[in-house]
Write a protein that holds these residues in place. Structure first.
Motif, short mmCIF file in Angstrom:
data_model
loop_
_atom_site.label_atom_id
_atom_site.label_comp_id
_atom_site.label_asym_id
_atom_site.label_seq_id
_atom_site.Cartn_x
_atom_site.Cartn_y
_atom_site.Cartn_z
N PHE A 180 0.62 -1.10 0.15
CA PHE A 180 0.03 0.00 -0.01
C PHE A 180 0.53 0.77 -0.03
O PHE A 180 2.03 1.59 0.85
CB PHE A 180 -0.96 0.04 1.21
N GLY A 181 0.37 2.47 -1.00
CA GLY A 181 1.27 3.72 -0.98
C GLY A 181 2.95 3.47 -1.29
O GLY A 181 3.29 4.77 -1.56
N THR A 182 2.41 2.49 -2.66
CA THR A 182 3.98 2.49 -3.39
C THR A 182 4.00 2.30 -4.94
O THR A 182 2.36 3.31 -5.06
CB THR A 182 4.73 1.19 -3.27
N ARG A 183 4.68 3.18 -5.76
CA ARG A 183 4.57 2.74 -6.96
C ARG A 183 3.15 1.38 -8.02
O ARG A 183 2.89 1.68 -8.84
CB ARG A 183 5.91 2.86 -7.44
N GLY A 184 3.26 0.46 -6.76
CA GLY A 184 3.00 -0.97 -7.57
C GLY A 184 3.74 -1.60 -7.34
O GLY A 184 4.80 -1.63 -7.64
N PRO A 185 4.02 -2.84 -8.28
CA PRO A 185 4.44 -4.03 -8.18
C PRO A 185 5.99 -3.47 -9.41
O PRO A 185 5.14 -2.89 -10.32
CB PRO A 185 3.93 -4.84 -8.91
N PRO A 186 6.72 -4.13 -8.57
CA PRO A 186 8.49 -3.16 -9.63
C PRO A 186 8.31 -4.53 -11.04
O PRO A 186 8.97 -3.79 -12.23
CB PRO A 186 9.45 -4.13 -8.65
N GLU A 187 8.00 -5.24 -10.86
CA GLU A 187 7.42 -6.39 -12.42
C GLU A 187 6.83 -5.43 -13.26
O GLU A 187 8.06 -5.25 -14.44
CB GLU A 187 6.90 -7.56 -12.19
N ALA A 188 5.92 -4.30 -12.42
CA ALA A 188 5.11 -3.67 -14.32
C ALA A 188 6.49 -2.77 -15.03
O ALA A 188 5.74 -2.35 -15.71
CB ALA A 188 4.08 -3.12 -12.83
N ASP A 189 6.53 -1.93 -13.55
CA ASP A 189 7.86 -0.84 -13.95
C ASP A 189 9.17 -1.67 -15.39
O ASP A 189 9.33 -1.35 -16.25
CB ASP A 189 8.51 -0.15 -13.31
N LYS A 190 9.00 -2.57 -14.52
CA LYS A 190 10.07 -3.21 -15.62
C LYS A 190 9.40 -3.85 -16.61
O LYS A 190 9.93 -3.68 -18.49
CB LYS A 190 10.45 -4.28 -15.29
N PHE A 191 7.68 -3.87 -17.46
CA PHE A 191 7.09 -4.43 -17.73
C PHE A 191 6.86 -3.38 -19.21
O PHE A 191 7.41 -3.84 -20.12
CB PHE A 191 6.30 -4.75 -17.51
N ILE A 192 7.28 -2.49 -18.35
CA ILE A 192 6.77 -1.03 -19.64
C ILE A 192 8.07 -0.05 -19.52
O ILE A 192 7.63 -0.07 -21.09
CB ILE A 192 6.38 -0.10 -18.09
N GLU A 193 9.65 -1.20 -19.00
CA GLU A 193 10.29 -0.47 -19.61
C GLU A 193 10.51 -1.00 -20.90
O GLU A 193 11.46 -0.98 -21.56
CB GLU A 193 11.34 -0.61 -18.45
#
Ligand code: BG6
Length: 479
Positions: A458-471
Motif C-alpha cells: 500500500f502506498g507504493t508505485r505498484g509491483p516493480p515487475e510492472a515498471d520493468k514490463f513498461i521499460e
C-alpha cells in the motif's frame, strides 16, 4: 407561448450516489442558471422521504456557501419526491401521474437518471417504458456502468435497452469523458497545426495512460471484487482516453463522426492475452497509517483468498497505418503512492545525436487530474556558460494560466449535455461492444485462475515487475 416543462427524475434518489453526486451536481447546474426555464427535479425511491429529508441528506455534499442560502431554498423548492417500488406497474403509473400534474398539459420533456443497483435495472427500465414515457416531449435515459461484465452480459443488457429505447434516447455515462482535459484532447490534436504531422509511428515511441489512486477499497471491496481494476477503470476510462489520443481526425465535429472514429480505433485492436498484462494486488503496510495498514484481503467484504487485481498494466496495439509498432500502455491501480491521471506521449530519440547521449526524449503530458495541465518536456541549453542540454518543460498549468476560470465537474458537463441532447461525450453501444471484445477473453482467463496478481505494498508505485514490463516495451524513464 407556454414554456415546455422539463423533469429530471432521479431513480434511486434515497441512495448514496444520489446524495453524494447527483443532487450536488444538479445544484451546481441549477445555480449557474443554464437549465431550461421550467425544470423540476423528481426523486423516486422505495423509502418514504420528504423533500426536506432529501435536503438534509444531500446538503453536506452540496456544500453551498453562506450567501447561497436563498438560492438553495429555491433549488429545493424545485424538487419533488415520489415513493414507490421498483417492480410494480401501479407505482410507475403514480409517478407518471405526478409528472403529468407538474407538466400541466404543457409539452413535457423527461430525463431519467438511473442511480440503481443492477438487480432492479431490468424492471425499472421496462416500467419507465410502459408507464412513464412522455408522449408530448422527448425522453432521455441516463445509465451508469457497470454495462455488463463481459461481451455476453453487456450484449444482453444492450439488447434489453434497445428493445425499449432508441440509441438517441440512451446516454451511457463514462464520467472521464466529462473531464476538462479529456474534452481538450480533440481541440489539442485537431485545432493545432504542430501536432498532427508528428502524431504517428515515425515520431512517437509509446503512449502511457495512467490512473493512480492513493486509497484502497475503503470497505466497498465486496463490490469491487466482483469487477476488479480492469473492469472498474481500464476497460472504460483508460480505453476512452486511448481512443481520443489515437483516433483519426473526424470529418466534422459532429458527435456521430467523433464516435465513428473512436469505434474504428477499437476495431483495430486485437483482444488481449495474458502476456500483455501484469497484475497486482495490494498488501497492507504495517508501518502505514489508517487504511494503509490493511491489505486488500484484510477488507472483510472481500472474499477470502481473492485473486482480483487492484492494479494492472496492459499493452494494447493498434493495427493501422498510423500506429503499428507503437505500444499503448494502460496502467491503473488502487492503494498507490499518489492520485494522478495522465496521458504521456513519449517521442522517439533524436536521430543523429550530437550531444553524446545527453539529449532526453521529448514528452507531451496531458495531466487530467489533479491540477489540470499540459506540458511538454523539451531540451534546452543549460543557461549560462555551459553548452550542455538540459531537460525542462513548456508548461501550461491551468491554475496559473486561467486563474479565475471555474472548471465544472465531469458530471455537471455531462448532465448538462443530456439536457441539451448532445451525445458527443457518451458511449455508443457499438463502442461498448468493441471495448468488451478487447478485454473479455483476458478477463475470463484471469477468472479461471490462470494468473495470480503480484503483491505490492500500500502506498507504493505498484509491483516493480510492472515498471520493468513498461521499460521492456520501450518506455524510457527520465531522471
Ligand atoms: C469510478 C471507479 O468509475 O472512477 C472508481 O468505479 C474510481 O473505483 C473512480 O475511484 C475514479 O474517478 P475520479 O473521477 O475520481 O478519477
Amino acid at each position: 407561448m407556454e414554456e415546455n416543462s422539463t423533469n429530471f427524475i432521479v431513480m434511486g434518489a434515497s441512495g448514496d450516489l444520489a446524495k453524494k453526486k447527483i443532487y450536488p451536481t444538479l445544484w451546481n447546474i441549477y445555480k449557474s442558471g443554464v437549465l431550461p426555464p421550467d425544470t423540476r427535479f423528481i426523486g423516486y425511491a422505495r423509502s418514504a422521504l420528504t423533500v426536506p429529508q432529501l435536503r438534509e441528506k444531500s446538503e453536506p455534499y452540496i456544500k453551498a456557501k453562506d450567501d447561497e442560502k436563498a438560492k438553495l431554498d429555491s433549488f429545493f423548492a424545485a424538487n419533488d419526491y415520489v415513493k414507490g417500488s421498483y417492480t410494480e406497474a401501479e407505482a410507475f403509473t403514480a409517478l407518471n401521474d405526478a409528472l403529468l400534474k407538474i407538466e400541466k398539459g404543457r409539452k413535457g420533456n423527461r430525463l431519467f437518471y438511473l442511480a440503481l443497483p443492477p438487480s432492479v435495472f431490468d424492471s425499472v427500465t421496462k416500467l419507465i417504458k410502459t408507464q412513464c414515457m412522455s408522449k408530448t416531449g422527448w425522453n432521455r435515459i441516463i445509465v451508469e456502468k457497470p454495462f455488463g461484465k463481459d461481451s455476453e452480459s453487456s450484449a444482453k443488457l444492450s439488447k434489453h435497452l434497445s428493445s425499449l429505447f432508441t440509441e438517441e434516447e440512451i446516454y451511457r455515462i463514462d464520467h472521464y469523458l466529462g473531464k476538462e482535459m479529456v474534452q481538450n484532447l480533440l481541440v489539442l490534436r485537431f485545432a493545432n497545426a504542430i501536432f498532427q504531422p508528428i502524431w504517428n509511428r515515425d515520431n512517437i515511441a509509446n503512449v502511457v495512460i495512467t490512473f493512480k489512486e492513493p486509497f484502497g477499497t475503503k470497505g466497498r471491496g465486496g463490490y469491487f471484487d466482483e469487477f476488479g481494476i480492469i473492469r472498474d477503470v481500464m476497460q472504460n476510462h483508460l480505453l476512452q482516453l486511448m481512443c481520443l489520443t489515437a483516433m483519426e481526425k473526424p470529418p466534422t465535429s459532429d458527435p456521430e463522426d467523433i464516435r465513428n472514429e473512436k469505434v474504428k480505433v477499437l476495431k483495430a485492436i486485437r483482444p488481449l492475452e495474458l502476456s500483455d498484462v501484469v497484475l497486482g494486488q495490494y498488501a497492507g503496510d504495517p508501518e502505514g497509517e489508517g487504511e494503509a495498514k490493511e491489505g486488500y484481503l484484510d477488507d472483510e467484504t472481500v472474499p477470502k483468498g481473492s485473486r482480483t487485481p487492484t492494479y494492472a498494466v496492459a499493452v494494447l496495439r493498434i493495427n493501422n497505418e498510423r500506429w503499428e509498432g507503437v505500444p499503448f500502455i494502460l496502467k491503473c491501480g488502487k492503494a498507490l503512492n499518489e492520485r494522478k491521471a495522465e496521458i504521456r506521449v513519449q517521442f522517439k530519440d533524436v536521430p543523429g545525436d550530437i550531444f553524446h547521449g545527453k539529449a532526453k526524449r521529448n514528452e507531451l503530458v496531458i495531466r487530467v487530474q489533479p491540477n489540470e495541465a499540459m506540458y511538454t518536456k523539451v531540451m534546452t541549453k543549460k543557461p549560462g556558460m555551459s553548452f550542455d542540454p538540459l531537460e525542462t518543460e513548456l508548461d501550461l498549468t491551468y491554475k496559473l494560466r486561467f486563474k479565475d476560470v471555474y472548471l465544472p465537474d465531469a458530471y455537471e458537463r455531462l448532465i448538462l449535455d443530456v439536457f441539451g441532447g448532445s451525445q458527443m461525450h457518451f458511449v455508443r453501444s457499438d463502442e461498448l461492444a468493441e471495448a468488451w471484445r478487447i478485454f473479455t477473453p483476458l478477463l475470463h482467463k484471469i477468472e479461471e485462475g490462470k494468473v495470480s496478481p503480484i503483491q505490492y505494498k500500500f502506498g507504493t508505485r505498484g509491483p516493480p515487475e510492472a515498471d520493468k514490463f513498461i521499460e521492456e516495451l520501450g518506455f524510457v524513464y527520465s531522471g
